[in-house]
Design a protein around this motif. Structure first.
Motif, PDB file in Angstrom:
ATOM      1  N   ASN A 131      -3.011   0.274  -4.362  1.00  0.00           N
ATOM      2  CA  ASN A 131      -2.717  -0.554  -2.951  1.00  0.00           C
ATOM      3  C   ASN A 131      -1.926  -1.607  -3.603  1.00  0.00           C
ATOM      4  OD1 ASN A 131      -4.015   0.355  -0.923  1.00  0.00           O
ATOM      5  ND2 ASN A 131      -5.899   0.279  -1.689  1.00  0.00           N
ATOM      6  N   TYR A 134       1.850  -2.103  -3.244  1.00  0.00           N
ATOM      7  CA  TYR A 134       1.613  -2.545  -1.620  1.00  0.00           C
ATOM      8  C   TYR A 134       1.901  -4.401  -1.236  1.00  0.00           C
ATOM      9  CZ  TYR A 134       3.049   1.649  -2.202  1.00  0.00           C
ATOM     10  OH  TYR A 134       3.568   2.787  -2.237  1.00  0.00           O
ATOM     11  N   GLU A 135       1.207  -4.521  -2.032  1.00  0.00           N
ATOM     12  CA  GLU A 135       0.943  -6.147  -1.909  1.00  0.00           C
ATOM     13  C   GLU A 135       1.952  -6.856  -2.023  1.00  0.00           C
ATOM     14  OE1 GLU A 135      -2.397  -8.150  -3.752  1.00  0.00           O
ATOM     15  OE2 GLU A 135      -3.994  -7.089  -3.020  1.00  0.00           O
ATOM     16  N   LYS A 136       2.113  -7.817  -1.001  1.00  0.00           N
ATOM     17  CA  LYS A 136       3.429  -8.514  -0.448  1.00  0.00           C
ATOM     18  C   LYS A 136       3.544  -9.792  -2.014  1.00  0.00           C
ATOM     19  CE  LYS A 136       4.927 -11.370   3.525  1.00  0.00           C
ATOM     20  NZ  LYS A 136       5.162 -12.364   4.278  1.00  0.00           N
ATOM     21  N   ARG A 142       7.238  -3.074  -6.898  1.00  0.00           N
ATOM     22  CA  ARG A 142       8.191  -1.940  -6.520  1.00  0.00           C
ATOM     23  C   ARG A 142       9.566  -2.018  -6.524  1.00  0.00           C
ATOM     24  NH1 ARG A 142       5.042  -5.345  -2.159  1.00  0.00           N
ATOM     25  NH2 ARG A 142       7.023  -5.939  -1.858  1.00  0.00           N
ATOM     26  N   LYS A 152       9.352   6.811  -2.875  1.00  0.00           N
ATOM     27  CA  LYS A 152       8.129   6.105  -2.336  1.00  0.00           C
ATOM     28  C   LYS A 152       6.845   7.153  -2.464  1.00  0.00           C
ATOM     29  CE  LYS A 152       6.417   3.185   0.857  1.00  0.00           C
ATOM     30  NZ  LYS A 152       6.113   3.470   2.399  1.00  0.00           N
ATOM     31  N   GLU A 156       3.605   8.036  -4.215  1.00  0.00           N
ATOM     32  CA  GLU A 156       2.292   8.816  -3.603  1.00  0.00           C
ATOM     33  C   GLU A 156       0.926   9.825  -4.292  1.00  0.00           C
ATOM     34  OE1 GLU A 156       2.517   8.893   0.587  1.00  0.00           O
ATOM     35  OE2 GLU A 156       3.596   7.356   0.955  1.00  0.00           O
TER      36      GLU A 156
END
Ligand SMILES: [Zn+2]
Length: 444
Positions: A131, A134-136, A142, A152, A156
């Motif tokens: 998680n 994907y946090e801002k 990323r 991507k 996963e």
């Protein structure tokens, strides 16, 4: 272990379990007459020759002759240990494992639940790491993965995550979450220093979960995002993580290959990931730099063909030779050992990006067989320009060949040696044949 659990219990367990239910929950089966059939999960085939007998509670493959009861099936298909499969079946049947030795039983259960707890906490943690990506605020993570070209879907599939900047666990938090913090220390995530301060081992790192063949997370490999040192960090040794035994990517190999025809051994997390991304889904990475006997035995259990592809540098070349040397006692006639030598400065990650899947496939196809590498290397050190040099060469080669248990491969290696030495006459050949075959003069 066998004597500790009564045989009567194991028999009862096998009797109570329907092998057809267990097998059909793992692979697709069809009914034909009295029996059930499936495409054999243990060898490559197109028409089903794997039979499961309801009557006998037994499986048998007409293609590769594998056979056994439900326990054997779990051990071979799920890679469970004997005890694990007994536990699995007991749980399914709601039966408790009796043992004559209460102390031993308690000990076993304690270890089992302790490991379960560690696996659970690492699983939960891994979800959190995922998680985090994907946090801002973690845009740099990323960006980094993007820069390295990791897709991507691959992030996963390999459950890649990110452990953030928290360095120290505050006393307040530790007091309020005592059990959790203790568990995280046992799992190798947190550690206590001399001043009793609790630290996070993995700060600002990309996290690669190191799973076992069943998919449980045993530990993590972690790459720093900044330029600090060390670049890569592994979990420390814990009750579930052993650096010398774990293979990065093994769960994915099992998951995405019905049959593991060959296994490619590389050195890094990104090698495994990039190869996977480029359709080579049978690569695993050893942890740390050195190969060892345990891993070699393990690899040959997973597949009959093992191809080593170390980095294209001096260390990689040395590692290849060391691998060959320590693998010799495990080369049975059905085992194949090969090596890929990459150009200088390249690793599997970099080279497949440069030249693509097709060219890398050719490298795999043209991998150097153990026999070729062995003679090439020995001849490099000892040319055959004098009888002395020939002797040294022969001695070294014979010593190595003798270690191989496979009779047929040994025969052909000896033959190759004789040819290299230019020995043609039969009687001279005797020199290289083991003593017992040499003609002895009768005593007078
Ligand atoms: Zn089979």
């Amino acid at each position: 272990m066998l004597e500790k659990i009564p045989k009567s219990f194991i028999d009862e367990l096998v009797l109570k379990t329907n092998i057809v239910d267990i097998v059909s929950s793992k692979i697709q089966i069809i009914k034909r007459g009295k029996n059930f059939y499936a495409i054999c999960p243990f060898h490559n085939e197109k028409t089903p020759s794997f039979s499961i007998s309801l009557e006998k509670q037994f499986y048998y493959c007409f293609g590769c002759n594998v056979h056994g009861n439900v326990i054997d099936f779990l051990m071979n298909y799920e890679k469970m240990s004997f005890l694990e499969s007994i536990k699995e079946l007991s749980m399914l049947n709601g039966m408790k494992i009796p043992t004559k030795n209460i102390k031993y039983k308690k000990q076993c259960e304690k270890i089992y639940y302790e490991k379960k707890k560690l696996h659970n906490i690492l699983y939960k943690l891994s979800k959190k790491y995922i998680n985090n990506i994907y946090e801002k605020k973690n845009v740099q993570v990323r960006k980094y993965l993007e820069k390295r070209g990791v897709r991507k879907d691959i992030i996963e599939k390999f459950s890649i995550g990110y452990s953030n900047n928290i360095k120290i666990i505050t006393d307040k938090y530790a007091k309020q979450n005592k059990t959790l913090v203790n568990l995280l220390i046992k799992a190798g995530i947190l550690y206590l220093n001399k001043n009793n301060t609790i630290y996070n081992r993995f700060v600002n790192r990309i996290m690669f979960p190191i799973k076992n063949s069943k998919g449980e997370i045993n530990g993590f490999g972690a790459r720093i995002l900044t330029k600090s040192f060390p670049k890569y960090l592994n979990s420390p040794e814990t009750k579930i993580f052993k650096k010398k035994e774990n293979l990065y990517g093994i769960n994915e190999v099992y998951k995405y290959n019905k049959l593991i025809k060959k296994l490619l051994i590389v050195e890094g997390y990104f090698d495994v990931i990039t190869l996977f991304q480029n359709k080579i889904k049978y690569a695993v990475s050893i942890l740390g730099t050195s190969i060892n006997i345990n891993i070699i035995k393990k690899l040959f259990k997973i597949s009959n063909t093992i191809i080593y592809c170390y980095d294209g540098d001096k260390a990689g070349k040395n590692a290849s030779w060391k691998t060959l040397e320590i693998s010799l006692p495990y080369i049975e006639d059905n085992k194949i050992l090969k090596f890929i030598f990459l150009p200088k400065g390249e690793d599997p990650d970099s080279i497949i990006r440069k030249e693509g899947y097709k060219n890398f496939k050719i490298r795999i196809k043209n991998a150097t067989p153990m026999s070729e590498f062995l003679f090439k290397k020995l001849l490099k050190k000892n040319d055959l320009s004098s009888p002395e040099k020939k002797t040294t060469f022969s001695r070294l080669a014979i010593n190595m060949i003798q270690k191989i248990p496979g009779k047929i491969i040994k025969f052909f290696l000896r033959k190759k040696l004789i040819k290299k030495l230019g020995i043609t006459k039969h009687d001279q050949r005797c020199l290289l044949i083991p003593k017992k075959y040499i003609y002895k003069k009768k005593k007078k």
